[in-house]
Write a protein that holds these residues in place. Structure first.
Motif, mmCIF file in Angstrom:
data_model
loop_
_atom_site.group_PDB
_atom_site.id
_atom_site.type_symbol
_atom_site.label_atom_id
_atom_site.label_comp_id
_atom_site.label_asym_id
_atom_site.label_seq_id
_atom_site.Cartn_x
_atom_site.Cartn_y
_atom_site.Cartn_z
ATOM 1 N N ALA A 45 6.517 -4.551 1.628
ATOM 2 C CA ALA A 45 5.264 -5.733 2.558
ATOM 3 C C ALA A 45 4.568 -6.938 0.904
ATOM 4 N N PHE A 46 5.108 -6.551 0.241
ATOM 5 C CA PHE A 46 5.270 -7.624 -0.416
ATOM 6 C C PHE A 46 5.673 -9.550 0.310
ATOM 7 N N ALA A 47 7.097 -8.340 0.295
ATOM 8 C CA ALA A 47 7.809 -10.245 0.902
ATOM 9 C C ALA A 47 7.012 -10.605 2.308
ATOM 10 N N TYR A 48 6.526 -9.450 2.696
ATOM 11 C CA TYR A 48 5.374 -9.352 4.360
ATOM 12 C C TYR A 48 4.764 -10.826 4.302
ATOM 13 N N PHE A 103 -2.699 -6.070 9.172
ATOM 14 C CA PHE A 103 -3.154 -5.478 8.575
ATOM 15 C C PHE A 103 -2.820 -4.292 8.287
ATOM 16 N N LEU A 104 -1.747 -3.651 9.272
ATOM 17 C CA LEU A 104 -0.845 -2.322 8.817
ATOM 18 C C LEU A 104 -0.011 -2.561 7.891
ATOM 19 N N VAL A 105 0.091 -3.538 7.387
ATOM 20 C CA VAL A 105 1.531 -3.844 6.087
ATOM 21 C C VAL A 105 0.469 -4.462 5.116
ATOM 22 N N THR A 106 -0.919 -4.717 5.169
ATOM 23 C CA THR A 106 -1.356 -4.581 4.279
ATOM 24 C C THR A 106 -2.187 -3.534 4.390
ATOM 25 N N LEU A 109 0.757 -1.714 1.424
ATOM 26 C CA LEU A 109 0.279 -1.894 0.291
ATOM 27 C C LEU A 109 -0.805 -1.479 -0.137
ATOM 28 N N ASN A 110 -2.165 -1.398 0.594
ATOM 29 C CA ASN A 110 -3.116 -0.872 -0.872
ATOM 30 C C ASN A 110 -3.115 -0.059 -1.040
ATOM 31 N N ARG A 111 -2.223 1.430 0.235
ATOM 32 C CA ARG A 111 -1.522 2.680 -0.823
ATOM 33 C C ARG A 111 -0.821 2.101 -1.785
ATOM 34 N N LEU A 112 0.074 1.410 -2.528
ATOM 35 C CA LEU A 112 0.777 1.644 -3.162
ATOM 36 C C LEU A 112 0.206 0.685 -4.937
ATOM 37 N N VAL A 113 -0.658 0.102 -4.540
ATOM 38 C CA VAL A 113 -0.343 -0.816 -5.921
ATOM 39 C C VAL A 113 -2.112 -0.623 -6.017
ATOM 40 N N ASP A 114 -2.615 -0.554 -7.258
ATOM 41 C CA ASP A 114 -3.809 -0.610 -7.946
ATOM 42 C C ASP A 114 -4.546 -2.056 -8.556
ATOM 43 N N ARG A 115 -5.613 -2.411 -8.401
ATOM 44 C CA ARG A 115 -6.148 -3.425 -8.622
ATOM 45 C C ARG A 115 -5.664 -4.772 -9.814
ATOM 46 N N GLU A 116 -5.175 -4.357 -10.263
ATOM 47 C CA GLU A 116 -4.323 -5.488 -11.281
ATOM 48 C C GLU A 116 -3.390 -6.151 -10.872
ATOM 49 N N ILE A 146 -6.144 -11.977 3.260
ATOM 50 C CA ILE A 146 -5.136 -10.914 2.374
ATOM 51 C C ILE A 146 -6.307 -10.813 1.244
ATOM 52 N N ALA A 147 -6.422 -11.109 0.483
ATOM 53 C CA ALA A 147 -7.553 -10.881 -0.546
ATOM 54 C C ALA A 147 -8.390 -9.574 0.279
ATOM 55 N N SER A 148 -9.536 -9.754 1.431
ATOM 56 C CA SER A 148 -10.435 -9.069 1.312
ATOM 57 C C SER A 148 -9.706 -7.902 2.181
ATOM 58 N N GLU A 149 -8.631 -8.186 3.008
ATOM 59 C CA GLU A 149 -7.344 -7.086 3.236
ATOM 60 C C GLU A 149 -7.462 -6.061 2.117
ATOM 61 N N LEU A 150 -6.728 -6.724 1.129
ATOM 62 C CA LEU A 150 -5.886 -5.368 -0.180
ATOM 63 C C LEU A 150 -7.465 -5.157 -0.923
ATOM 64 N N LEU A 151 -9.003 -5.144 0.071
ATOM 65 C CA LEU A 151 -10.143 -4.653 -1.062
ATOM 66 C C LEU A 151 -9.812 -4.834 -2.189
ATOM 67 N N LEU A 152 -10.217 -6.421 -2.350
ATOM 68 C CA LEU A 152 -11.026 -6.908 -3.695
ATOM 69 C C LEU A 152 -12.249 -7.787 -3.293
ATOM 70 N N ASP A 153 -12.726 -8.100 -4.458
ATOM 71 C CA ASP A 153 -13.823 -8.306 -4.459
ATOM 72 C C ASP A 153 -13.658 -9.351 -4.466
ATOM 73 N N HIS A 154 -14.565 -10.206 -3.634
ATOM 74 C CA HIS A 154 -14.835 -12.208 -3.555
ATOM 75 C C HIS A 154 -14.123 -13.008 -5.170
ATOM 76 N N ASP A 155 -14.756 -12.105 -5.842
ATOM 77 C CA ASP A 155 -15.229 -12.804 -7.753
ATOM 78 C C ASP A 155 -13.985 -12.899 -7.745
ATOM 79 N N ASP A 156 -12.667 -11.667 -7.926
ATOM 80 C CA ASP A 156 -11.365 -11.679 -7.682
ATOM 81 C C ASP A 156 -10.978 -12.281 -7.020
#
Length: 178
Positions: A45-48, A103-106, A109-116, A146-156
């Motif tokens: 997923a990261f490489a994708y 979207f499916l790949v992202t 990845l959301n399932r596998l990683v934390d915010r940091e 991608i940041a949006s798909e990773l559910l990160l805040d705009h500030d992040d």
């Protein structure tokens, strides 16, 4: 071996090599099979995502490909040939199935990683985009998506983007039109 296999979407148990695959691909694929499943899924997923950013301007430059391989090698603690394989498979999968699979790949990845880890991934995406010297508006927009798909805040997103501001073409008068 496909990205779908690495992500486990079409896994039917044991993987089998196609007769038309090159022996080097089969050999390296077997080595990737030895990785823990979550690590292989993460790397795929990261490489994708790296490929997504690299291809956002329709072509992955040699500098971008090299940076992708370096990042996959470092994060995956892989030998160079394995990192090159992961990147090549991801590039081909994105070239063939991009936008459909994005979207499916992202989501996986959301399932596998934390915010940091997500923030670190954004840094890596910007590093790929900056590999040729400047970050195009298309690359910047793809990273924002991608940041949006990773559910990160705009500030992040802005906090990571700010670290690369000197490379953003849109902020460079002579490159703003790129």
């Amino acid at each position: 071996m496909s990205l779908w296999d690495l992500l486990g979407f079409s896994r039917s148990g044991a993987r089998h090599a196609q007769g038309s695959e090159a022996e080097s691909l089969r050999s390296i694929s077997r080595k990737l099979d030895a990785l823990p499943e979550d690590q292989a899924r993460f790397l795929a997923a990261f490489a994708y995502l790296l490929s997504r950013v690299g291809r956002s301007d329709l072509e992955v430059s040699p500098e971008e490909a090299s940076k992708m391989e370096q990042l996959v090698q470092e994060l995956g603690d892989l030998p160079p040939e394995q990192a090159a394989l992961v990147v090549e498979v991801a590039r081909q999968q994105h070239r063939l199935f991009g936008q459909v699979d994005d979207f499916l790949v992202t989501r996986e990845l959301n399932r596998l990683v934390d915010r940091e880890q997500k923030l670190h991934i954004l840094e890596c995406l910007y590093a790929v985009a900056a590999a040729e010297g400047g970050i195009s508006a298309r690359e910047d927009q793809e990273i924002r998506q991608i940041a949006s798909e990773l559910l990160l805040d705009h500030d992040d997103f802005i906090a990571v983007r700010r670290r690369f501001r000197e490379r953003l073409n849109v902020l460079q008068p002579e490159k703003a039109s790129e």
